[in-house]
Design an enzyme around this catalytic site. Sequence first.
Site, mmCIF file in Angstrom:
data_model
loop_
_atom_site.group_PDB
_atom_site.id
_atom_site.type_symbol
_atom_site.label_atom_id
_atom_site.label_comp_id
_atom_site.label_asym_id
_atom_site.label_seq_id
_atom_site.Cartn_x
_atom_site.Cartn_y
_atom_site.Cartn_z
ATOM 1 N N SER A 179 0.967 -1.195 -0.214
ATOM 2 C CA SER A 179 0.123 0.126 0.036
ATOM 3 C C SER A 179 1.231 1.323 0.263
ATOM 4 O O SER A 179 1.722 1.076 0.689
ATOM 5 C CB SER A 179 -0.551 -0.414 1.208
ATOM 6 O OG SER A 179 -1.799 1.211 2.039
ATOM 7 N N PRO A 193 -4.809 11.721 6.638
ATOM 8 C CA PRO A 193 -6.381 11.404 7.062
ATOM 9 C C PRO A 193 -6.062 9.719 7.007
ATOM 10 O O PRO A 193 -6.783 8.399 7.255
ATOM 11 C CB PRO A 193 -6.830 12.152 6.798
ATOM 12 C CG PRO A 193 -6.669 13.442 6.355
ATOM 13 C CD PRO A 193 -5.524 13.284 5.500
ATOM 14 N N LYS A 208 2.468 -3.535 7.602
ATOM 15 C CA LYS A 208 3.228 -3.728 6.123
ATOM 16 C C LYS A 208 4.524 -3.486 5.821
ATOM 17 O O LYS A 208 4.859 -3.719 5.043
ATOM 18 C CB LYS A 208 2.428 -3.501 5.141
ATOM 19 C CG LYS A 208 0.913 -3.799 5.493
ATOM 20 C CD LYS A 208 -0.137 -2.912 4.327
ATOM 21 C CE LYS A 208 -1.765 -3.237 4.013
ATOM 22 N NZ LYS A 208 -1.653 -4.864 3.230
#
Length: 298
Positions: A179, A193, A208
Amino acid sequence: MMIPISASFLTNKTTFLLHSLPNSTLPPFSFSSFLTLKATKMDESEIKVGKEESVNNNNGSNISKKIFVAGATGNTGKRVVEQLLAKGYTVKAGVRDIQKANSTFSPNPALQIVKTDVTDGSGKLAEAISDDSDAVICATGFQRSWDPLAPWKVDYYGTINLVEACRKQGVKRFILISSILVNGAAMGQLFNPAYVFLNIFGLVLVAKLQAENYIRKSGINYTIIRPGGLKNDPPSGNIVMEPEDTLSGGSISRDQVAEVAVEALSSPEASFKVVEIIAKPEAPTRTFHDLFSAINQR
């Protein structure tokens, strides 16, 4: 409205999570880079085993090339399986739920479904991958629950277990779907955010990132793909590919994420690289050779 969060909050929460995990099964974890908000770059002295090979034969054929896909029934994983089959690969789909897999995929002689759980340990995973797999694509992701350790069990432990299973079976190619913003703290995105929201769920982005670091130090020929916000809709723009720790927003169709993962298998230019991807309607159309070649190894 921005949710206030502090570095000390993240530090304390991560310390609690790590102390709650079984120490006997974990490799050493260092959180110092996160505390100092420094980028986590690999030294040039990291050992890389073997040459940068693609999974294709010299003639470009994918026949007899078997790819193990972890998380094969997930929203992205199932697209990876479908695109691999469409390109002529043989696929071994690692799934937790055989019944779900049978209802997800149409019968195909090139598809083998194997019951697999990445949290079961590298030994069982090695048996599932076996010595006939040429590469592994990891498309796993934890399911949101009240278990604060879930991201670490799946996104950290699970990924490490897959890498160690590859070692046991001599599999030299590993592709991880991760990601963007995993290194958000080092990018100055601590209050982004998206970074705040995702890390509420057991510090999933931190988990991750640590898994990525393990892969990069392992010596395996890797490609780490960091997509932006994942959309189930068909593609609505062209792929934009950037170096690691560049993108802090944007979205992309899961179909395109799967396409990047599949194309990385046959692209030597994708070896030992971390790429970040989103899609933009105004972006020019570029070949995958050009996209991967534009990213420098670090």
